[in-house]
Design an enzyme around this catalytic site. Structure first.
Site, short mmCIF file in Angstrom:
data_model
loop_
_atom_site.label_atom_id
_atom_site.label_comp_id
_atom_site.label_asym_id
_atom_site.label_seq_id
_atom_site.Cartn_x
_atom_site.Cartn_y
_atom_site.Cartn_z
CE LYS A 29 -4.28 -1.49 1.82
NZ LYS A 29 -5.43 -1.34 2.63
CE LYS A 51 -9.13 -9.19 -1.17
NZ LYS A 51 -8.74 -8.92 0.03
CE LYS A 103 -14.34 -2.99 0.97
NZ LYS A 103 -14.80 -2.42 2.12
#
Ligand code: TRP
Length: 332
Positions: free
Chosen positions: A114, A197, A200
């Site tokens: 991230k 994956k 969102k």
């Protein structure tokens, strides 16, 4: 009936919940609620480790709750609330943070991914997030945590932190939480790329099925899902897109991967996608309708969160007070 242990799990209220959240987490929780004491949290404090719009965050918190309920989680028999409403999470996170070596946090792959190249500007909250997650679990002395593949490392850390605390204070205070790795579809991948994956935050709406998508949109998205040039499903070796679609089919119909594979062995993607779309519409439409219905009455949803937070707080306060005692905080 006496229940087996205490479960804690949570979903972040960011963006739209999608098929991956449903099949990978919430659908499994529904099955656990009869056997365990369950706490299902809307982890809004985790959400702010990346920038959030305040108004959207409030809406997303309600929508996550509405989704829990629409999927079949009973707010009377379980504790459902939003994390920030129980201050014990933050308090325990601090105490645990004082028992967590930086070396452990430096190993967390999710932070590395991230933060990417921007490590210097990455915020402390993002770095310390696994400590908050450990606090979530340990605040209630949870014994079991249903997690998907991507959170395994964080749970492993929570176990290490619990052990370190117990050793430091020379007491079997926290149970070491066990992972509950759930069925076939713990990993639902992007419809555009079977190696990523379902997320969102993917910029393409076509990469995921949102739990608020209409029947038509669900059909359209599955028909457009990425497939490969091989026709049948005899072998899935190196065919992540094909495997993903079969996995979703299997999870939606509660059949194992082998049977799903056998069913479509010689069929092409067209056949699979059509069937998949129909199954998905059949399973998801009632959920979508219920989420949309619940979202019309925010007062009702807020009431559920408030009662949930009261119940959670009663447990949290008791455990936290015992922690403060161990640590040596003077309670006057
Ligand atoms: N970190 C989890 C996620 O992003 C959410 C979460 C927060 C969680 N606290 C938790 C999951 C405690 C299980 C237990 O998916």
């Amino acid at each position: 009936m006496s229940k087996k242990g205490m479960i804690f799990s949570g979903v972040q209220p960011t963006g739209q919940l999608h098929l991956g959240n449903y099949l990978g987490a919430i659908k499994n929780w529904v099955k656990l609620q009869d056997t365990y004491n369950c706490i299902f949290c809307v982890v809004d404090m985790h959400a702010i480790t990346v920038p959030q719009d305040p108004k959207a965050l409030r809406e997303a918190t309600r929508q996550t709750l509405a989704t829990y309920i629409a999927c079949g989680i009973n707010p009377e028999n379980n504790i459902i609330y939003n994390q920030s409403a129980v201050s014990g999470h933050a308090e325990l996170a601090w105490i645990l943070g004082c028992n967590t070596p930086l070396g452990w946090l430096n190993r967390m792959t999710q932070f590395k991914e991230k933060a990417g190249e921007h490590r210097e500007s990455a915020v402390l909250g993002l770095y310390g997030y696994p400590v908050l997650m450990a606090a979530d679990i340990l605040l209630y002395k949870a014994t079991h945590v249903p997690v998907g593949e991507d959170q395994k490392q964080h749970l492993e850390l929570a176990r290490d932190i619990a052990g370190a605390f117990n050793r430091h204070y020379n007491k079997d205070f926290f149970p070491i939480p066990e992972p509950l790795i759930m069925g076939e579809a713990t990993r639902v991948m992007s419809l555009n790329d079977g190696t990523k994956k379902m997320s969102k935050s993917d910029e393409s709406d076509y990469s995921r099925i949102a739990l608020t998508d209409s029947a038509d949109t669900i059909r359209k998205k599955f028909m457009k899902a990425k497939s490969d040039s091989t026709m049948g499903f005899e072998s899935l070796d190196n065919r992540p897109d094909a495997e993903n679609l079969l996995t979703i089919y299997g999870a939606l119909t509660d059949t194992d991967m082998k049977s799903a594979q056998a069913k479509f062995r010689t069929a092409g993607f067209g056949t699979l996608k059509k069937e998949l779309a129909e199954v998905a519409v059949e399973k998801l439409s009632p959920i979508t309708d219920e989420v949309n219905r619940l979202m019309k009455d925010s007062g009702h949803l807020d009431g559920i969160l408030k009662r949930g937070a009261e119940k959670a707080n009663a447990i949290a306060e008791k455990n936290l007070s015992a922690v403060k005692q161990l640590v040596g905080f003077l309670e006057v």
